[in-house]
Design a protein around this motif. Structure first.
Motif, PDB file in Angstrom:
ATOM      1  N   THR A  24       0.826  -1.201   0.000  1.00  0.00           N
ATOM      2  CA  THR A  24       0.000   0.000   0.000  1.00  0.00           C
ATOM      3  C   THR A  24       0.864   1.256   0.000  1.00  0.00           C
ATOM      4  O   THR A  24       0.379   2.335  -0.333  1.00  0.00           O
ATOM      5  CB  THR A  24      -0.927   0.036   1.228  1.00  0.00           C
ATOM      6  OG1 THR A  24      -0.130  -0.045   2.410  1.00  0.00           O
ATOM      7  CG2 THR A  24      -1.921  -1.089   1.187  1.00  0.00           C
ATOM      8  N   TRP A  27       0.794   1.543  -3.891  1.00  0.00           N
ATOM      9  CA  TRP A  27      -0.499   1.652  -4.557  1.00  0.00           C
ATOM     10  C   TRP A  27      -1.366   2.776  -4.022  1.00  0.00           C
ATOM     11  O   TRP A  27      -2.185   3.332  -4.764  1.00  0.00           O
ATOM     12  CB  TRP A  27      -1.239   0.316  -4.505  1.00  0.00           C
ATOM     13  CG  TRP A  27      -0.632  -0.634  -5.470  1.00  0.00           C
ATOM     14  CD1 TRP A  27       0.142  -1.709  -5.175  1.00  0.00           C
ATOM     15  CD2 TRP A  27      -0.694  -0.557  -6.891  1.00  0.00           C
ATOM     16  NE1 TRP A  27       0.568  -2.316  -6.334  1.00  0.00           N
ATOM     17  CE2 TRP A  27       0.075  -1.623  -7.403  1.00  0.00           C
ATOM     18  CE3 TRP A  27      -1.301   0.304  -7.790  1.00  0.00           C
ATOM     19  CZ2 TRP A  27       0.222  -1.848  -8.773  1.00  0.00           C
ATOM     20  CZ3 TRP A  27      -1.147   0.075  -9.155  1.00  0.00           C
ATOM     21  CH2 TRP A  27      -0.393  -0.980  -9.616  1.00  0.00           C
ATOM     22  N   GLY A  28      -1.209   3.154  -2.759  1.00  0.00           N
ATOM     23  CA  GLY A  28      -1.961   4.296  -2.224  1.00  0.00           C
ATOM     24  C   GLY A  28      -1.649   5.572  -2.983  1.00  0.00           C
ATOM     25  O   GLY A  28      -2.543   6.217  -3.554  1.00  0.00           O
ATOM     26  N   ASN A  32      -3.729   7.671  -5.925  1.00  0.00           N
ATOM     27  CA  ASN A  32      -4.067   9.028  -5.506  1.00  0.00           C
ATOM     28  C   ASN A  32      -3.608  10.070  -6.524  1.00  0.00           C
ATOM     29  O   ASN A  32      -4.013  11.225  -6.445  1.00  0.00           O
ATOM     30  CB  ASN A  32      -3.424   9.302  -4.138  1.00  0.00           C
ATOM     31  CG  ASN A  32      -4.083  10.413  -3.389  1.00  0.00           C
ATOM     32  OD1 ASN A  32      -5.241  10.715  -3.591  1.00  0.00           O
ATOM     33  ND2 ASN A  32      -3.326  11.041  -2.522  1.00  0.00           N
ATOM     34  N   LEU A  79       4.145   9.394  -2.080  1.00  0.00           N
ATOM     35  CA  LEU A  79       2.990  10.121  -1.565  1.00  0.00           C
ATOM     36  C   LEU A  79       3.315  11.602  -1.430  1.00  0.00           C
ATOM     37  O   LEU A  79       2.501  12.465  -1.760  1.00  0.00           O
ATOM     38  CB  LEU A  79       2.559   9.554  -0.210  1.00  0.00           C
ATOM     39  CG  LEU A  79       1.310  10.153   0.422  1.00  0.00           C
ATOM     40  CD1 LEU A  79       0.098   9.893  -0.453  1.00  0.00           C
ATOM     41  CD2 LEU A  79       1.104   9.599   1.813  1.00  0.00           C
TER      42      LEU A  79
END
Length: 125
Positions: A24, A27-28, A32, A79
């Motif tokens: 994650t 993939w997060g 996003n 991120l």
């Protein structure tokens, strides 16, 4: 069948790159990235369509999650990059909103629309 899945999972998790791509943590942010892509594409649209409140909320959201991306362990630079791009796009949209509604952008557009036919007629003569 469960043993095959377990063996495949162990094989994937033993490789650091494959382990990262199956997490994650990857993939997060990857999923996003739709938000900043949409925001960058929206910079080409008319400024009268911009919602000032939504732009403000998304700017705050981007800065909060930029901080969060660096606060988690391990740091999630993907991120951070996603929200960095989003913050830049939202700040651009915020500037466009303020220019259009408060700094005379709308008046300039109306004036330009009114003088364009006159200028075109003068060139045609």
């Amino acid at each position: 069948m469960a043993a095959v899945v377990k063996a495949l999972n162990a094989k994937i998790r033993s490789n650091p790159v494959a382990n990262y791509l199956c997490s994650t943590h990857f993939w997060g942010p990857a999923s996003n990235f739709g938000i900043p892509v949409a925001a960058v594409l929206d910079t080409q649209k008319s400024p009268e369509l911009i919602s000032g409140q939504m732009t403000g909320a998304l700017t705050i959201y981007a800065f909060v999650f930029m901080r969060y991306a660096l606060a988690v362990t391990p740091r999630n630079y993907l991120l951070f990059g996603c929200h960095f791009v989003n913050a830049g796009a939202q700040l651009t949209q915020g500037y466009r909103y303020l220019d259009w509604h408060y700094w005379g952008g709308k008046d300039k557009a109306v004036e330009k629309a009114l003088t364009a036919p006159v200028a075109a007629a003068a060139v045609a003569k």
